[in-house]
Design an enzyme around this catalytic site. Structure first.
Site, PDB file in Angstrom:
ATOM      1  N   ASN A 173      30.728 -12.026  33.096  1.00 27.73           N
ATOM      2  CA  ASN A 173      31.152 -10.859  32.316  1.00 27.73           C
ATOM      3  C   ASN A 173      31.037 -11.254  30.851  1.00 27.73           C
ATOM      4  OD1 ASN A 173      32.399  -8.725  31.047  1.00 27.73           O
ATOM      5  ND2 ASN A 173      34.246  -8.754  32.302  1.00 27.73           N
ATOM      6  N   ARG A 223      43.412   2.692  21.916  1.00 30.69           N
ATOM      7  CA  ARG A 223      42.591   3.904  21.884  1.00 30.69           C
ATOM      8  C   ARG A 223      43.464   5.144  22.047  1.00 30.69           C
ATOM      9  NH1 ARG A 223      39.063   1.353  26.354  1.00 30.69           N
ATOM     10  NH2 ARG A 223      37.761  -0.141  25.233  1.00 30.69           N
ATOM     11  N   GLU A 257      37.902  -6.954  40.206  1.00 31.15           N
ATOM     12  CA  GLU A 257      36.572  -6.528  39.801  1.00 31.15           C
ATOM     13  C   GLU A 257      35.525  -7.608  40.039  1.00 31.15           C
ATOM     14  OE1 GLU A 257      36.818  -3.727  36.106  1.00 31.15           O
ATOM     15  OE2 GLU A 257      38.537  -5.092  35.987  1.00 31.15           O
TER      16      GLU A 257
END
Length: 403
Positions: A11, A244, A387
């Site tokens: 990743n 965010r 993941e």
């Protein structure tokens, strides 16, 4: 002859490289690690060999991703599980944005790299870093299958009514504007594991998945297929997140530009890095926010209330999208560990068949579990996401199929 059963999962971030080496015979982890602050004098590599429990760190400058991956390869070799091992079947890469072109894991070739490059305008922070990791790994092991697993792929099953924005279709198509969704590997893994927890096949259940970390997203999964998700063209849309804003009236941007005299870069930074929980109260760590609330901090309490209000709206919206719901499931750092978030998000939703058992909810565990009472019409669950395992599973399945 040895049958390769290992998958290295990479990743690659803009200045970091996370990795895990898994043996797919039993999905066990052989090694995990992180290289951070790549390109700086203060770079750090932390590597753990799971079998021996040995953890090693090295500190000092690591110039680029090529140097980082070579350093990782050296650490793996020290444990006898290096990149040159005949047991290594493939390298699986997390790629954030696959657009509509990539709907499933894909073996990387030059054409695939070109298409990932073409998607950089809609993923300027992530896809370049993902490409760097792929190119570096290909250079080190050109003979080994490199597989791209896309965050967006799980969401490509959304109907056009959910994926399209209400703007001119020709303009949208020209600029690839639509809802893509992210955290797809997590939503895929968690929805499937939730079905297993309920003792059912994924094709038999409808699940609302709440992936709550510093980045946060919700999805409506109908019989194993995503039919709606909260993130859109970029990861900015949807839930209130760590930094965010999530959902916002688009006119706020025009207002900030015209009245506030802010540049597009300044607005981008505001909405992506200085909003959300951090923008509301100066903290994006839920543990710290809860501590401040317990001490009577009104600013932290309001930030938490806004966070929960948005979360409850999405639970209700996705309940309506699905019609019937078998489970609401919490995952990722906040979803798995913050019992007050789960309690507040479900409180008052008894009319929808949702309830929390306080004792079950208070238990801290790394296992998938129900936190709703046995009498609840709809299950509420906590399922730890994985993941890396999902990427490794998809990578190994594809390599095996191709072979």
């Amino acid at each position: 002859m040895t049958t390769p059963t290992r998958v290295l999962v990479l990743n690659s971030g803009s200045s970091s490289l996370k990795y895990q080496l898994l043996d797919m015979r039993d999905a066990s982890r052989l090694a995990v690690g992180l290289v951070e602050r790549i390109g700086e004098q203060t770079s750090r590599l932390k590597h753990t060999c799971v079998g021996s429990g040995d953890t090693r760190e090295q500190n000092g400058p690591i110039a680029d991703h090529e140097a980082a991956l070579k350093a990782v390869a050296d650490e793996l070799s020290r444990d006898g599980i290096g990149l040159d091992s005949p047991e290594l079947a493939a390298i699986g890469h997390r790629v954030v944005h696959g657009g509509m072109f990539f709907t499933e894991p894909t073996v990387v070739d030059d054409e695939v790299l070109t298409e990932i490059e073409r998607l950089i305008p809609v993923a300027p922070l992530h896809n370049p870093a993902n490409l760097t990791g792929i190119r570096t790994a290909r250079a080190l092991r050109p003979d080994l299958p490199q597989v791209a697993v896309f965050d967006t792929a799980f969401h490509t099953t959304m109907p056009e009514s959910a994926a399209r924005y209400a703007i001119d279709p020709k303009t949208a198509d020209r600029h690839r504007i639509r809802r893509y969704g992210f955290h797809g590997t997590s939503h895929a893994y968690v929805s499937r594991e939730t079905a297993r927890l309920l003792g059912k096949d994924p094709a038999e259940v409808n699940v609302i998945v709440l992936h709550l970390g510093n980045g946060a997203s919700a999805s409506a999964v109908e019989k194993g297929r995503c039919v709606d998700t909260s993130m859109g063209l970029t990861p900015l849309e949807g839930l209130v997140m760590g930094t965010r804003s999530g959902d916002l009236d688009p006119a706020v941007i025009f207002h900030l530009a015209r009245v506030g005299k802010m540049s597009m870069d300044e607005i981008d930074t505001l909405l992506n890095k200085r909003s959300g929980l951090f923008g509301l109260c100066g903290d994006n760590d839920m543990r710290e926010i809860r501590r401040r609330i317990d001490e009577g901090d009104e600013e932290a309490a309001l930030a938490f209330a806004i966070y929960i209000h948005r979360l409850r709206k999405y639970i209700g919206a996705y309940y309506a999208v699905l019609g019937t719901v078998d489970a609401v499931v919490f995952t990722a750092g906040v979803g798995e560990n913050a019992a007050p978030v789960r309690e507040a998000a479900i409180a008052g939703l008894e009319g929808l068949g949702l309830a929390i058992d306080p004792e079950r909810n208070a238990v801290r565990s790394g296992e998938a579990r129900l936190v709703s009472p046995d009498s609840a019409r709809v299950a509420v669950a906590v399922v730890p996401t994985d993941e890396e395992l999902e990427i490794a599973t998809q990578t190994y399945a594809l390599v095996g199929k191709n072979n």
